[in-house]
Every structure is written in structure tokens, then in C-alpha cells.
Motif scaffolding. Structure first.
Motif, PDB file in Angstrom:
ATOM      1  N   MET A   1       0.843  -1.199   0.000  1.00 33.45           N
ATOM      2  CA  MET A   1       0.000   0.000   0.000  1.00 33.45           C
ATOM      3  C   MET A   1       0.880   1.251   0.000  1.00 33.45           C
ATOM      4  N   ASN A   2       0.636   2.148  -0.932  1.00 31.89           N
ATOM      5  CA  ASN A   2       1.444   3.352  -1.068  1.00 31.89           C
ATOM      6  C   ASN A   2       0.980   4.409  -0.069  1.00 31.89           C
ATOM      7  N   LYS A   3       1.877   4.733   0.892  1.00 35.28           N
ATOM      8  CA  LYS A   3       1.528   5.705   1.921  1.00 35.28           C
ATOM      9  C   LYS A   3       2.184   7.050   1.676  1.00 35.28           C
ATOM     10  N   GLN A   4       2.748   7.243   0.496  1.00 39.71           N
ATOM     11  CA  GLN A   4       3.376   8.518   0.198  1.00 39.71           C
ATOM     12  C   GLN A   4       2.342   9.641   0.196  1.00 39.71           C
ATOM     13  N   LYS A   5       2.744  10.798   0.723  1.00 37.52           N
ATOM     14  CA  LYS A   5       1.892  11.971   0.729  1.00 37.52           C
ATOM     15  C   LYS A   5       2.049  12.708  -0.590  1.00 37.52           C
ATOM     16  N   LYS A   6       0.919  13.018  -1.202  1.00 36.76           N
ATOM     17  CA  LYS A   6       0.959  13.635  -2.532  1.00 36.76           C
ATOM     18  C   LYS A   6       0.988  15.158  -2.405  1.00 36.76           C
ATOM     19  N   ILE A   7       1.999  15.761  -3.020  1.00 37.87           N
ATOM     20  CA  ILE A   7       2.263  17.190  -2.927  1.00 37.87           C
ATOM     21  C   ILE A   7       2.081  17.839  -4.293  1.00 37.87           C
ATOM     22  N   LEU A   8       1.388  18.983  -4.309  1.00 37.05           N
ATOM     23  CA  LEU A   8       1.228  19.760  -5.532  1.00 37.05           C
ATOM     24  C   LEU A   8       2.213  20.929  -5.523  1.00 37.05           C
ATOM     25  N   LEU A   9       2.784  21.239  -6.685  1.00 37.30           N
ATOM     26  CA  LEU A   9       3.719  22.356  -6.807  1.00 37.30           C
ATOM     27  C   LEU A   9       3.232  23.321  -7.880  1.00 37.30           C
ATOM     28  N   TYR A  10       3.212  24.612  -7.530  1.00 36.97           N
ATOM     29  CA  TYR A  10       2.929  25.642  -8.535  1.00 36.97           C
ATOM     30  C   TYR A  10       3.675  26.914  -8.139  1.00 36.97           C
ATOM     31  N   LEU A  11       4.857  27.115  -8.754  1.00 39.98           N
ATOM     32  CA  LEU A  11       5.667  28.290  -8.473  1.00 39.98           C
ATOM     33  C   LEU A  11       6.047  28.984  -9.779  1.00 39.98           C
ATOM     34  N   HIS A  12       6.081  30.305  -9.750  1.00 37.45           N
ATOM     35  CA  HIS A  12       6.501  31.057 -10.925  1.00 37.45           C
ATOM     36  C   HIS A  12       7.995  30.911 -11.177  1.00 37.45           C
ATOM     37  N   ASP A  13       8.757  30.709 -10.114  1.00 36.89           N
ATOM     38  CA  ASP A  13      10.189  30.457 -10.257  1.00 36.89           C
ATOM     39  C   ASP A  13      10.367  28.986 -10.623  1.00 36.89           C
ATOM     40  N   LYS A  14      10.474  28.717 -11.918  1.00 38.24           N
ATOM     41  CA  LYS A  14      10.505  27.334 -12.389  1.00 38.24           C
ATOM     42  C   LYS A  14      11.776  26.609 -11.965  1.00 38.24           C
ATOM     43  N   ASP A  15      12.882  27.341 -11.788  1.00 39.49           N
ATOM     44  CA  ASP A  15      14.111  26.700 -11.311  1.00 39.49           C
ATOM     45  C   ASP A  15      13.918  26.191  -9.889  1.00 39.49           C
ATOM     46  N   LEU A  16      13.327  27.038  -9.035  1.00 37.47           N
ATOM     47  CA  LEU A  16      13.055  26.629  -7.656  1.00 37.47           C
ATOM     48  C   LEU A  16      12.045  25.489  -7.639  1.00 37.47           C
ATOM     49  N   GLN A  17      11.024  25.586  -8.483  1.00 37.58           N
ATOM     50  CA  GLN A  17      10.010  24.527  -8.553  1.00 37.58           C
ATOM     51  C   GLN A  17      10.650  23.197  -8.925  1.00 37.58           C
ATOM     52  N   GLY A  18      11.545  23.224  -9.916  1.00 40.90           N
ATOM     53  CA  GLY A  18      12.225  22.001 -10.341  1.00 40.90           C
ATOM     54  C   GLY A  18      13.122  21.434  -9.263  1.00 40.90           C
ATOM     55  N   GLU A  19      13.792  22.322  -8.533  1.00 42.23           N
ATOM     56  CA  GLU A  19      14.671  21.883  -7.444  1.00 42.23           C
ATOM     57  C   GLU A  19      13.872  21.217  -6.331  1.00 42.23           C
TER      58      GLU A  19
ATOM     59  N   LYS B   1       1.772  34.212  -5.835  1.00 42.76           N
ATOM     60  CA  LYS B   1       0.740  34.246  -6.882  1.00 42.76           C
ATOM     61  C   LYS B   1      -0.423  33.313  -6.554  1.00 42.76           C
ATOM     62  N   PHE B   2      -0.519  32.886  -5.306  1.00 37.77           N
ATOM     63  CA  PHE B   2      -1.599  31.966  -4.943  1.00 37.77           C
ATOM     64  C   PHE B   2      -2.971  32.567  -5.221  1.00 37.77           C
ATOM     65  N   ASN B   3      -3.122  33.870  -4.946  1.00 36.95           N
ATOM     66  CA  ASN B   3      -4.413  34.522  -5.205  1.00 36.95           C
ATOM     67  C   ASN B   3      -4.810  34.387  -6.674  1.00 36.95           C
ATOM     68  N   GLU B   4      -3.810  34.499  -7.542  1.00 36.64           N
ATOM     69  CA  GLU B   4      -4.066  34.347  -8.982  1.00 36.64           C
ATOM     70  C   GLU B   4      -4.477  32.908  -9.299  1.00 36.64           C
ATOM     71  N   LEU B   5      -3.806  31.965  -8.651  1.00 34.53           N
ATOM     72  CA  LEU B   5      -4.097  30.551  -8.877  1.00 34.53           C
ATOM     73  C   LEU B   5      -5.504  30.189  -8.425  1.00 34.53           C
ATOM     74  N   VAL B   6      -5.876  30.636  -7.222  1.00 36.09           N
ATOM     75  CA  VAL B   6      -7.184  30.274  -6.677  1.00 36.09           C
ATOM     76  C   VAL B   6      -8.312  30.982  -7.418  1.00 36.09           C
ATOM     77  N   GLY B   7      -7.973  32.016  -8.190  1.00 35.02           N
ATOM     78  CA  GLY B   7      -8.979  32.688  -9.008  1.00 35.02           C
ATOM     79  C   GLY B   7      -9.611  31.763 -10.041  1.00 35.02           C
ATOM     80  N   TYR B   8      -8.932  30.648 -10.316  1.00 32.40           N
ATOM     81  CA  TYR B   8      -9.476  29.679 -11.264  1.00 32.40           C
ATOM     82  C   TYR B   8     -10.351  28.629 -10.587  1.00 32.40           C
TER      83      TYR B   8
END
Length: 230
Positions: free
Chosen positions: A1-19, A58-65
Motif C-alpha cells: 500500500m502506497n503511503k506517500q503523501k501527494k504534494i502539488l507544486l505551482y511556483l513562478h520560479d521554475k528553477d526553484l520549482q524544479g529543485e 501568486k496563490f491569489n491568482e491561482l485560486v482565481g481559477y
């Protein structure tokens, strides 16, 4: 059984997001997913398998959707970690529907991971908790109050309002001084004084009392406040 916690990423700094994505992948505890298109946010938040969203100012922009009717009925069981140099201004409505943590860069990844693990566990432990006082049922992890005479209407609470009621409920029918409540809810903050607390108490009474000028639950006592549970 997979107990990994699923994390979402959304950052404008794509280098930081990738890291961050690569670092999460190297753990055995997290399974990261990048949100490629911000308009797909509602699809992710409707999916119960995601426990955390790492975002930026930019979370406010994201949640606008996110459609407003979905935001209204959304129950906050997802952590939102905001990475930015300053704390973004967020509406009470957002604070009532999500659980926010602010982190300033640069990120210390080990501490970051420990923080997420700890807060996910806290939410898990609180999920079944409810506090009843009078006709009201308080759900701390959902940051809301329901009147059992009219269960179709939710009273949404901010983070601070939730913390105030939760702390007062621990001290059952006991007077809690303003200084203690300030310390427990706001911590050591030189910019917060009793006026801040009094303003929050006033707004809270407007939400939960039939007549906020004659409170039945959130009682004024000499030097502090008391939550009348019975």
C-alpha cells in the motif's frame, strides 16, 4: 500500500520549482506533482489524495481559477505553503477555507519537510475533533461552526478566530486573561496588542452570537474571556 503523501507544486520560479520537485522525489515520504496549467487547479483540489500545495505569492491568482461555489463548500484538509519574501495579503475567505504556512526563501529543505510532516500529522489527529457549546458545533480542522438547529449554514472562521475558540475550549469555563490569549494565539509579536484581540473577539461574536452585544457563549470577564460550554 502506497503511503506517500501527494504534494502539488505551482511556483513562478521554475528553477526553484524544479529543485523542490527533485528533492521531494528523493524522499520516501512525498510524491510530488507539478500543476502545469493554473486553470486545472480545481481538478487537483477536488481530488482528496492531495495533502499539500507548495505555491508562491501568486496563490491569489491561482485560486482565481477555482469556481466560487466550489470554494464555498471546500473543506480545508489541504496545507498551503507559500514561499515568498513577504507574507501575501489573503482574504478572510481564503483563510477560512485553507490552512496556510508562510516560508521565506532560501528554503532549508530538511526543516521544510519536517514542517510538512508535522502539520499533516496534526491535521490527521484533529480531523475527528469537534467541540459543542450551546447550539453550536465547532470543527477546528475545518475552521467552521455549525448551528445544529440549522446545519445547512456554515459559519466560516479565520485562522485566528479558530485558534481563539480552540484555546478557550481547552480551558473549559475558565477565565483566560487577555495576555495569555495574545501569547497563545499570536505568539511573541511586538506589533500585536490587546486592541487586536478585542477586534477579533468583536468579529467572532458577530458571527456566533444571536446578539453580539449580549453574548451567550464568548463571555467578557474581568481581565479576560471565557467560553461558556454549558
Amino acid at each position: 500500500m502506497n503511503k506517500q503523501k501527494k504534494i502539488l507544486l505551482y511556483l513562478h520560479d521554475k528553477d526553484l520549482q524544479g529543485e523542490i520537485y527533485n528533492l521531494f522525489q528523493q524522499t520516501n515520504y512525498f510524491d510530488p506533482t507539478i500543476i502545469e496549467k493554473k486553470h486545472s487547479i480545481s481538478n487537483f483540489l477536488d481530488n482528496d489524495k492531495y495533502q499539500c500545495l507548495v505555491c508562491d505569492s501568486k496563490f491569489n491568482e491561482l485560486v482565481g481559477y477555482l469556481p466560487s461555489e466550489r470554494l464555498i463548500r471546500y473543506e480545508s484538509n489541504i496545507l498551503i505553503y507559500l514561499i515568498s519574501d513577504y507574507k501575501p495579503a489573503l482574504s478572510d475567505r481564503l483563510h477560512s477555507n485553507f490552512i496556510f504556512f508562510h516560508i521565506k526563501p532560501p528554503i532549508q529543505f530538511r526543516e521544510f519537510v519536517l514542517s510538512i510532516e508535522k502539520n499533516l500529522q496534526i491535521i490527521k489527529n484533529r480531523k475527528n475533533k469537534k467541540i459543542i457549546f450551546g447550539d453550536l458545533i465547532f470543527y477546528p480542522h475545518l475552521k467552521k461552526i455549525v448551528n445544529h438547529q440549522n446545519i445547512d449554514i456554515d459559519i466560516k472562521l479565520t485562522d485566528k478566530e479558530t485558534a481563539i475558540i480552540e484555546y478557550l475550549s481547552k480551558e473549559e469555563n475558565i477565565i483566560v486573561s487577555k495576555d495569555v490569549l495574545l501569547k497563545e494565539v499570536w505568539g511573541y509579536n511586538e506589533f500585536v496588542d490587546t486592541h487586536t484581540l478585542e477586534t477579533h473577539i468583536y468579529k467572532l461574536r458577530k458571527k456566533i452570537e444571536i446578539d453580539h452585544k449580549r453574548p451567550e457563549y464568548l463571555m467578557n470577564e474581568e481581565g479576560g474571556y471565557r467560553l461558556k460550554l454549558r
